[in-house]
Design an enzyme around this catalytic site. Structure first.
Site, short mmCIF file in Angstrom:
data_model
loop_
_atom_site.label_atom_id
_atom_site.label_comp_id
_atom_site.label_asym_id
_atom_site.label_seq_id
_atom_site.Cartn_x
_atom_site.Cartn_y
_atom_site.Cartn_z
N TRP A 90 0.83 -1.22 0.00
CA TRP A 90 0.00 0.00 0.00
C TRP A 90 0.85 1.26 0.00
O TRP A 90 0.45 2.28 -0.55
CB TRP A 90 -0.98 -0.01 1.17
CG TRP A 90 -1.99 -1.12 1.03
CD1 TRP A 90 -2.19 -2.15 1.89
CD2 TRP A 90 -2.92 -1.33 -0.06
NE1 TRP A 90 -3.17 -2.98 1.42
CE2 TRP A 90 -3.63 -2.51 0.23
CE3 TRP A 90 -3.20 -0.64 -1.24
CZ2 TRP A 90 -4.62 -3.02 -0.61
CZ3 TRP A 90 -4.18 -1.15 -2.09
CH2 TRP A 90 -4.88 -2.32 -1.77
N ASP B 157 -2.28 6.49 6.31
CA ASP B 157 -3.31 5.59 5.81
C ASP B 157 -3.58 4.60 6.94
O ASP B 157 -2.71 3.80 7.29
CB ASP B 157 -2.78 4.88 4.55
CG ASP B 157 -3.72 3.81 4.02
OD1 ASP B 157 -4.77 3.56 4.63
OD2 ASP B 157 -3.37 3.21 2.97
N LYS C 36 -12.61 -2.13 5.49
CA LYS C 36 -11.85 -3.07 6.30
C LYS C 36 -12.52 -3.24 7.67
O LYS C 36 -12.62 -4.33 8.18
CB LYS C 36 -10.41 -2.58 6.48
CG LYS C 36 -9.69 -2.26 5.17
CD LYS C 36 -9.41 -3.52 4.34
CE LYS C 36 -9.17 -3.23 2.87
NZ LYS C 36 -7.99 -2.45 2.55
C1 LIG Z 1 -7.43 -1.92 1.36
C2 LIG Z 1 -6.42 -0.88 1.56
C3 LIG Z 1 -6.25 0.17 0.64
C4 LIG Z 1 -7.02 0.27 -0.66
O1 LIG Z 1 -8.35 0.57 -0.45
P1 LIG Z 1 -9.33 0.82 -1.68
O2 LIG Z 1 -10.53 1.37 -1.00
O3 LIG Z 1 -9.54 -0.50 -2.34
O4 LIG Z 1 -8.68 1.79 -2.59
C5 LIG Z 1 -5.29 1.12 0.92
N1 LIG Z 1 -4.55 1.07 2.04
C6 LIG Z 1 -4.69 0.08 2.93
C7 LIG Z 1 -3.85 0.07 4.16
C8 LIG Z 1 -5.63 -0.92 2.73
O5 LIG Z 1 -5.77 -1.90 3.62
#
Ligand SMILES: *Cc1c(COP(=O)(O)O)cnc(C)c1O
Length: 360
Positions: free
Chosen positions: A101, A171, A195
């Site tokens: 990521w 993030d 998530k």
């Molecule tokens: C799943 C995830 C993403 C991507 O998320 P999307 O909504 O599919 O763009 C980005 N960063 C982390 C840490 C993730 O777990």
């Protein structure tokens, strides 16, 4: 109906209580005569849902008044571009590389300016969080970027980096609302909600007000400017009304269950059950250095791909689903978000114990 224990990394398990509430409201929300998904986003009912969702989140996370909460579409991945477009005044940023990521975020930021990777754990397949006490922060960096919980590799920062006065952008997709965070330590926190908080298609960005300006990079699309979202109360265009509604329900569920401190305690208990077993097992091994272990995503292996496959099949027979590891790591991964009950982890551990007995 037979619901399984769903260990998916995302979209992921939801609290059953919330699903039941939604089911009961799917034909008629309150006395509106319609479903939330049929409602104008400009209606009084939806306005109340949006503000309710925001206010509950503000209360849960103790978000200071000088931070805006934005509900944006396009997922966490689109914020990989929005972050540099909104923040790169000097066109320089420092990134810590801890997995897929951050690699994607780095790749995106490079479209807009100079990216310094100031620390990385790539040398050991991202199995740890680098030391962040004395980083070579760039003098002209517009921000320092981290992924605080790495969904794929199962690592989590046990403390935040010393950014030497630079704004921290994090993030937190896979640890969102799983434990308390001190929002004032960040410039920007964002999370894709699928998530740990709701259905896919919504990202919550929590941005300190002074970082929301018109001084975006030239060419920044209107929709990607945080200012557009902030000035319009996340309703410049039609927001993801359904996801905002469901997140509101999940935030209320968290509040009813003791808030983020209680979530953290529950999550620590669940994670300890699994990690303690992994540490004692002669067959299964965790892949992450102990000081860097995630409370949410637990990757593990047997060291034998055939056995891994067999184990995943046995899990399936026992109502344990989506336990297969990410294609880049292999083995297994158990995502044990807020809504995964303790009993689910206990069931997984008992299936692991049985499997170990048969194969050692
Ligand atoms: C799943 C995830 C993403 C991507 O998320 P999307 O909504 O599919 O763009 C980005 N960063 C982390 C840490 C993730 O777990």
């Amino acid at each position: 109906m037979s619901r399984v224990y769903n260990f998916s990394a995302g979209p992921a398990v939801m609290p059953e209580e919330v699903l039941t509430e939604i089911r009961d409201e799917v034909l008629e929300y309150g006395s509106s005569g319609m479903s939330v998904m049929e409602m104008s986003h400009r209606s009084k009912d939806f306005e109340a849902i949006l503000h309710g969702t925001e206010n509950t989140l503000r209360e849960l996370m103790s978000i200071p008044d000088n931070y805006k909460v934005l509900f944006i579409q396009g997922g966490a991945s689109q914020q990989f571009a929005a972050v540099p477009m909104n923040l790169m005044r000097n066109k320089v940023a420092d990134y810590i590389n801890t997995g897929n990521w951050t690699k994607k975020a780095i790749q995106e930021a490079k479209l807009f300016g100079k990216v310094n990777v100031i620390a990385s754990s790539e040398d050991k397949t991202f199995s740890y969080i680098p030391d962040v006490d004395d980083l070579p922060i760039s003098e002209d960096a517009d921000y320092v970027y981290i992924c605080q919980n790495n969904t794929i590799y199962g690592t989590r920062y046990s403390k935040l980096p010393d950014t030497k006065g630079k704004d921290l952008v994090a993030d937190v997709s896979s640890m969102f609302v799983s434990e308390p965070l001190d929002v004032s330590k960040y410039g920007v926190i964002y999370a894709g909600v699928q998530k740990n908080a709701g259905p896919a298609g919504l990202v919550v960005s929590i941005v300190r007000e002074d970082l929301i300006t018109d001084e975006c990079l030239p060419g920044t699309p209107t929709m990607l400017k945080w200012k557009t979202q902030a000035d319009n109360d996340s309703m410049y265009n039609t927001p993801n009304t359904w996801a905002i509604y469901v997140c509101g329900k999940v935030f209320e569920w968290i509040k009813r269950n003791g808030g983020l401190t209680a979530m953290k305690e529950r999550n620590e208990k669940k994670a300890a059950l699994l990690y303690d077993y992994l540490d004692s097992s002669k067959l299964f091994k965790g892949t992450v250095r102990k000081d860097s272990r995630s409370l949410m995503n637990v990757p593990f292996i047997t060291g034998n791909e055939e056995l891994d496959k067999e184990f995943i099949a046995v899990c399936g027979e026992n109502g344990i689903k989506n336990i297969k590891g990410h294609r880049s790591v292999g083995g297994m991964r158990a995502s044990i978000y807020n809504a995964m009950p303790y009993e689910g982890v206990a069931k997984l551990v008992s299936v692991m114990e049985d499997f170990e007995k048969k194969h050692i």
